[in-house]
Design a protein around this motif. Structure first.
Motif, short mmCIF file in Angstrom:
data_model
loop_
_atom_site.label_atom_id
_atom_site.label_comp_id
_atom_site.label_asym_id
_atom_site.label_seq_id
_atom_site.Cartn_x
_atom_site.Cartn_y
_atom_site.Cartn_z
N ARG A 4 0.89 -1.47 -0.09
CA ARG A 4 -0.15 -0.39 0.19
C ARG A 4 1.13 0.79 0.20
NH1 ARG A 4 -4.81 -0.97 3.76
NH2 ARG A 4 -4.89 0.72 4.08
N ILE A 5 0.47 2.00 -0.81
CA ILE A 5 1.64 3.91 -1.36
C ILE A 5 0.79 4.36 -1.17
CG2 ILE A 5 2.79 4.93 -2.91
CD1 ILE A 5 3.94 2.23 -2.24
N ILE A 17 10.14 2.68 1.94
CA ILE A 17 8.86 2.21 0.84
C ILE A 17 10.01 2.07 -0.11
CG2 ILE A 17 7.46 3.14 -0.99
CD1 ILE A 17 5.83 5.53 0.94
N ILE A 18 10.94 3.15 -0.95
CA ILE A 18 11.82 1.59 -1.45
C ILE A 18 12.39 0.51 -0.91
CG2 ILE A 18 14.20 2.21 -2.38
CD1 ILE A 18 11.48 3.98 -4.05
N ALA A 29 3.68 -1.24 -7.01
CA ALA A 29 4.45 -0.47 -6.25
C ALA A 29 4.62 0.00 -6.78
CB ALA A 29 4.91 -0.98 -5.27
N CYS A 30 6.64 0.34 -7.29
CA CYS A 30 7.60 1.69 -6.88
C CYS A 30 6.40 2.62 -8.45
CB CYS A 30 8.31 1.34 -8.06
SG CYS A 30 10.13 2.08 -8.42
N ALA A 31 5.62 1.74 -9.73
CA ALA A 31 5.15 2.67 -10.58
C ALA A 31 3.82 4.09 -9.57
CB ALA A 31 4.10 2.42 -11.55
N ASP A 32 2.60 3.52 -8.69
CA ASP A 32 2.20 3.75 -7.82
C ASP A 32 2.85 4.80 -6.78
OD1 ASP A 32 0.21 2.17 -8.42
OD2 ASP A 32 0.35 1.59 -7.08
N LEU A 33 4.11 4.77 -6.89
CA LEU A 33 4.82 5.74 -5.85
C LEU A 33 5.49 7.20 -6.46
CD1 LEU A 33 6.09 6.68 -2.84
CD2 LEU A 33 8.19 5.77 -4.59
N LEU A 34 5.90 7.06 -7.64
CA LEU A 34 6.53 7.33 -8.59
C LEU A 34 4.68 8.39 -9.07
CD1 LEU A 34 8.87 5.64 -10.70
CD2 LEU A 34 9.76 7.27 -8.98
#
Length: 131
Positions: A4-5, A17-18, A29-34
């Motif tokens: 969950r981001i 998160i990273i 999830a990384c795409a969501d974060l970015l």
């Protein structure tokens, strides 16, 4: 279990998160974060923690999940990523295959060009990435 981001408020949160993203190699999830992180904040959020592994999951996530939907956001992330501490170090340590992956993302950006960047902008950013 899907990570969950939520938008990180500081470098510490961003780092946590990273770490989770890298542990799971979770590109979605990384795409969501970015997608929820303002590209301008990237250098501050990364602080002096940019590593090759993080750099590559950013590139892969942007390529697989974001460039088709929002090439302008991808351009901005690449632009501000290049302003991060340790960017030159990480770039110098990329393998030939990893550099090709970065090149691929730039190719997709030129195919999906939008009004947030020109082809000239893209060309000058490619030079920063030594492509």
């Amino acid at each position: 279990e899907k990570l969950r981001i939520s938008e990180p408020s500081n470098a510490y949160d961003f780092g946590q998160i990273i770490n989770a993203v890298n542990t799971n190699r979770d590109k979605a999830a990384c795409a969501d974060l970015l997608t929820i992180t303002d590209p301008k904040k990237l250098p501050v959020l990364l602080s002096n923690k940019l590593e090759g592994e993080t750099f590559l999951i950013f590139i892969e996530s942007l390529e697989y999940y974001v460039v088709g939907k929002d090439p302008g956001l991808v351009y901005e992330h690449l632009f501000y990523l290049s302003k991060a501490e340790r960017f030159k170090v990480v770039l110098a340590l990329l393998s030939k295959n990893e550099k090709e992956q970065v090149q691929q993302l730039f190719d997709l950006l030129s195919e999906n060009q939008n009004d947030r960047y020109s082809l000239e902008d893209l060309e000058s950013l490619k030079k920063v990435y030594e492509l």
